[in-house]
Each structure stands twice: as structure tokens, then as C-alpha cells.
Enzyme design. Structure first.
Site, PDB file in Angstrom:
ATOM      1  N   GLU A 276       0.954  -1.060  -0.145  1.00  0.00           N
ATOM      2  CA  GLU A 276       0.098   0.182   0.117  1.00  0.00           C
ATOM      3  C   GLU A 276       0.943   1.445  -0.154  1.00  0.00           C
ATOM      4  O   GLU A 276       1.767   1.479   0.741  1.00  0.00           O
ATOM      5  CB  GLU A 276      -0.999   0.151   1.033  1.00  0.00           C
ATOM      6  CG  GLU A 276      -1.863   1.383   1.016  1.00  0.00           C
ATOM      7  CD  GLU A 276      -2.727   1.722   2.368  1.00  0.00           C
ATOM      8  OE1 GLU A 276      -2.666   1.072   3.329  1.00  0.00           O
ATOM      9  OE2 GLU A 276      -3.506   2.535   1.931  1.00  0.00           O
TER      10      GLU A 276
ATOM     11  N   ASP B 212       9.904   7.649   0.319  1.00  0.00           N
ATOM     12  CA  ASP B 212       9.152   8.184  -0.804  1.00  0.00           C
ATOM     13  C   ASP B 212       8.829   7.030  -1.599  1.00  0.00           C
ATOM     14  O   ASP B 212       9.704   6.422  -2.303  1.00  0.00           O
ATOM     15  CB  ASP B 212      10.105   9.164  -1.536  1.00  0.00           C
ATOM     16  CG  ASP B 212       9.501   9.664  -2.922  1.00  0.00           C
ATOM     17  OD1 ASP B 212       8.266   9.515  -3.218  1.00  0.00           O
ATOM     18  OD2 ASP B 212      10.067  10.237  -3.763  1.00  0.00           O
TER      19      ASP B 212
ATOM     20  N   ASP C  40      -2.220  11.869  -2.948  1.00  0.00           N
ATOM     21  CA  ASP C  40      -2.577  13.247  -2.728  1.00  0.00           C
ATOM     22  C   ASP C  40      -2.647  13.924  -4.128  1.00  0.00           C
ATOM     23  O   ASP C  40      -1.903  13.408  -5.257  1.00  0.00           O
ATOM     24  CB  ASP C  40      -0.933  13.971  -2.152  1.00  0.00           C
ATOM     25  CG  ASP C  40      -1.100  13.628  -0.735  1.00  0.00           C
ATOM     26  OD1 ASP C  40      -2.090  13.421  -0.020  1.00  0.00           O
ATOM     27  OD2 ASP C  40       0.081  13.815  -0.182  1.00  0.00           O
TER      28      ASP C  40
ATOM     29  N   LYS D 105      -3.330  22.218  -7.799  1.00  0.00           N
ATOM     30  CA  LYS D 105      -2.689  23.350  -8.719  1.00  0.00           C
ATOM     31  C   LYS D 105      -1.657  22.838 -10.063  1.00  0.00           C
ATOM     32  O   LYS D 105      -0.942  21.884  -9.525  1.00  0.00           O
ATOM     33  CB  LYS D 105      -1.853  24.147  -7.541  1.00  0.00           C
ATOM     34  CG  LYS D 105      -2.638  24.866  -6.712  1.00  0.00           C
ATOM     35  CD  LYS D 105      -1.742  25.863  -5.821  1.00  0.00           C
ATOM     36  CE  LYS D 105      -2.514  26.453  -4.916  1.00  0.00           C
ATOM     37  NZ  LYS D 105      -1.853  27.024  -3.604  1.00  0.00           N
TER      38      LYS D 105
HETATM   39  C1  LIG Z   1      -4.556  11.981   1.371  1.00  0.00           C
HETATM   40  S1  LIG Z   1      -3.652  10.637   2.326  1.00  0.00           S
HETATM   41  C2  LIG Z   1      -4.669   9.093   2.044  1.00  0.00           C
HETATM   42  C3  LIG Z   1      -3.980   8.114   3.396  1.00  0.00           C
HETATM   43  C4  LIG Z   1      -4.618   6.695   3.203  1.00  0.00           C
HETATM   44  N1  LIG Z   1      -4.210   5.903   1.885  1.00  0.00           N
HETATM   45  C5  LIG Z   1      -6.184   6.712   3.094  1.00  0.00           C
HETATM   46  O1  LIG Z   1      -6.797   6.411   2.177  1.00  0.00           O
HETATM   47  O2  LIG Z   1      -6.542   7.043   4.199  1.00  0.00           O
HETATM   48  C6  LIG Z   1      -1.979  10.411   1.401  1.00  0.00           C
HETATM   49  C7  LIG Z   1      -1.069   9.783   1.813  1.00  0.00           C
HETATM   50  O3  LIG Z   1       0.075   9.591   1.318  1.00  0.00           O
HETATM   51  C8  LIG Z   1       1.406   9.957   1.832  1.00  0.00           C
HETATM   52  N2  LIG Z   1       2.216  10.086   0.616  1.00  0.00           N
HETATM   53  C9  LIG Z   1       2.078  11.252  -0.147  1.00  0.00           C
HETATM   54  N3  LIG Z   1       3.179  11.011  -1.150  1.00  0.00           N
HETATM   55  C10 LIG Z   1       3.891   9.900  -0.852  1.00  0.00           C
HETATM   56  C11 LIG Z   1       5.219   9.230  -1.317  1.00  0.00           C
HETATM   57  N4  LIG Z   1       5.523   9.844  -2.304  1.00  0.00           N
HETATM   58  N5  LIG Z   1       5.393   8.119  -0.664  1.00  0.00           N
HETATM   59  C12 LIG Z   1       5.076   7.842   0.332  1.00  0.00           C
HETATM   60  N6  LIG Z   1       3.747   8.294   0.969  1.00  0.00           N
HETATM   61  C13 LIG Z   1       3.272   9.298   0.304  1.00  0.00           C
HETATM   62  C14 LIG Z   1       0.979  11.389   2.498  1.00  0.00           C
HETATM   63  O4  LIG Z   1       1.758  11.549   3.598  1.00  0.00           O
HETATM   64  C15 LIG Z   1      -0.487  10.633   3.145  1.00  0.00           C
HETATM   65  O5  LIG Z   1      -0.310  10.147   4.406  1.00  0.00           O
END
Ligand SMILES: C[S@@+](CC[C@H](N)C(=O)[O-])C[C@H]1O[C@@H](n2cnc3c(N)ncnc32)[C@H](O)[C@@H]1O
Length: 203
Positions: free
Chosen positions: A33, A85, A108, A112
Site C-alpha cells: 500500500e 518516498d 495526494d 494546482k
Molecule cells: C490523502 S492521504 C491518504 C491516506 C490513506 N491512503 C487513506 O486513504 O486513508 C495520502 C497519504 O500519502 C502519503 N504520501 C504522499 N506521497 C507519498 C510518497 N511519495 N511516498 C509515500 N507516501 C506518500 C501522504 O503522506 C499521506 O499520508
């Protein structure tokens, strides 16, 4: 070596490719995930499907620690959490055909235009993730963001090795289209619309 009661694992060194099953004590199917946040989905899935090995990747330290502590409190042995990452991990650190499933829920959206390049779903990421999936492996995607969904749909269409399948799949554990991530639960209460896609890697 895993820490926080055997849950957290370190990212591989630069230029090292790994089979993530090596983070677990025994061979078997591994699911990844990306952006596991507070870990609600991973927790439920790990408890329900003890035969699976689940690796969650989370960039934000706060959520990474929260999720790892949560898994440790439940005494789960089939979950690992890594702070890194995920884009870099998928592009540079996975061996081919190592994932039974890939879960990407509410990535995310970076709404923008000048930030679109930060979106996870880019052609190179999708190509690398497709290589990492096993033949027959499943990739599930959900977002509440219409514009990002259109973007994702277009990027995924470029992958000839992926065929679209139903998102809902009782055998896979998705009933009534509910994945039950933390964001899904929160947004369901707000009455938001969800956009979903699922793919299978051709054999
Ligand atoms: C909008 S939240 C959604 C969390 C979870 N998937 C949910 O549906 O409840 C997006 C998550 O992805 C993480 N995230 C974003 N870009 C990432 C990356 N390149 N590598 C690891 N985590 C990332 C963020 O820190 C955040 O916790």
C-alpha cells in the site's frame, strides 16, 4: 532489520533492488500500500487475511509512526511499514514480479497545475509499478478528486500490460466498493463521490 516491535523496516540502500518478501519471516504473497497514512486499511486487511504479507509505505513521519505503533499494539506479524518516498522505492528498489497486489487509495491530488508534476501517477511510475506486479497481480486505485481521476485514467491507459477489472471483488476483500481506508471513512461521512479503478497484470 525490523524495529518498533518488528513492524518498521528501513528503505534499501541506493541502487539495491529487493523482493519485499525478504522483510517477512516466510515466503508468500506480498501486497504493497502506497501512502498508507494512519494505517487503517492495512490494519483491517492484515487482521482479516493472515496469509498475506502487507507492506505499507508512508512518507510523513507522524503518520508512519502512528501506523507502526498501531500495528505493534495489535501484535500483527504480517505487516511492515517503511518511511520513504514510494515513487523512488517503486522506480528504483523493487525486483520484477514481486507484488501480488498494489493498493493506492486517495493519493495526494496536488490540484494546482504547477504542482501536477508532484503527482504520484506519472507514466514512469506506472510503468515501474506494472513491472513490479506479478502476472495476475491486482492494482486498486481510489480517489475523491475528479480532475486527478481523469489524469490517472489517462496515465493508466498507456499501460498495455494492465487490463481493467471490476473494483469490487469479494474474493479480494472489496465488498460494496468499500476499502475502508481512513480517508474513505472520513469522506463517506461528508458524502463525497469516489472514483475507482482496478487492473490486473496480464499473464
Ligand atoms: C490523502 S492521504 C491518504 C491516506 C490513506 N491512503 C487513506 O486513504 O486513508 C495520502 C497519504 O500519502 C502519503 N504520501 C504522499 N506521497 C507519498 C510518497 N511519495 N511516498 C509515500 N507516501 C506518500 C501522504 O503522506 C499521506 O499520508
Amino acid at each position: 532489520m525490523p524495529t518498533i516491535d518488528g513492524i518498521t523496516v528501513s528503505p534499501p540502500d541506493a541502487d539495491v533492488r529487493i523482493d519485499p518478501v525478504s522483510y517477512f519471516g516466510s515466503p508468500g504473497p506480498v501486497e504493497l500500500e502506497i501512502g498508507c497514512g494512519k494505517g487503517g486499511f492495512l490494519l483491517r486487511r492484515a487482521r482479516e487475511y493472515s496469509q498475506l504479507r502487507l507492506l505499507g509505505i508512508e512518507w510523513a513521519n507522524k503518520y508512519y509512526r502512528y501506523a507502526a505503533d498501531r500495528m505493534a499494539r495489535w501484535g500483527l506479524t504480517n505487516v511492515r511499514i517503511m518511511r520513504t518516498d514510494a515513487r523512488n522505492f517503486v522506480l528504483h528498489h523493487l525486483v520484477p514480479d514481486c507484488l501480488a497486489a498494489l493498493h493506492t487509495y486517495h493519493p495526494d491530488p496536488w490540484p494546482k497545475k504547477r504542482h501536477h508534476k508532484r503527482r504520484l501517477f506519472q507514466p514512469d511510475f506506472v510503468a515501474a509499478a506494472t513491472v513490479a506486479l506479478q502476472p495476475g497481480g491486482r492494482w486498486a486505485i481510489q480517489t475523491d478528486h475528479a480532475d486527478y481521476f481523469a489524469w490517472i485514467t489517462e496515465v493508466m491507459a498507456g499501460q498495455e500490460r494492465l487490463e481493467p477489472i471490476d473494483y469490487e471483488d469479494e474474493a479480494f476483500g472489496i465488498v460494496d466498493n468499500q476499502t475502508q481506508t481512513n480517508y474513505e471513512i472520513k469522506y463517506l461521512r461528508e458524502g463525497r463521490h469516489f472514483y475507482r479503478l482496478a487492473f490486473r497484470k496480464k499473464g
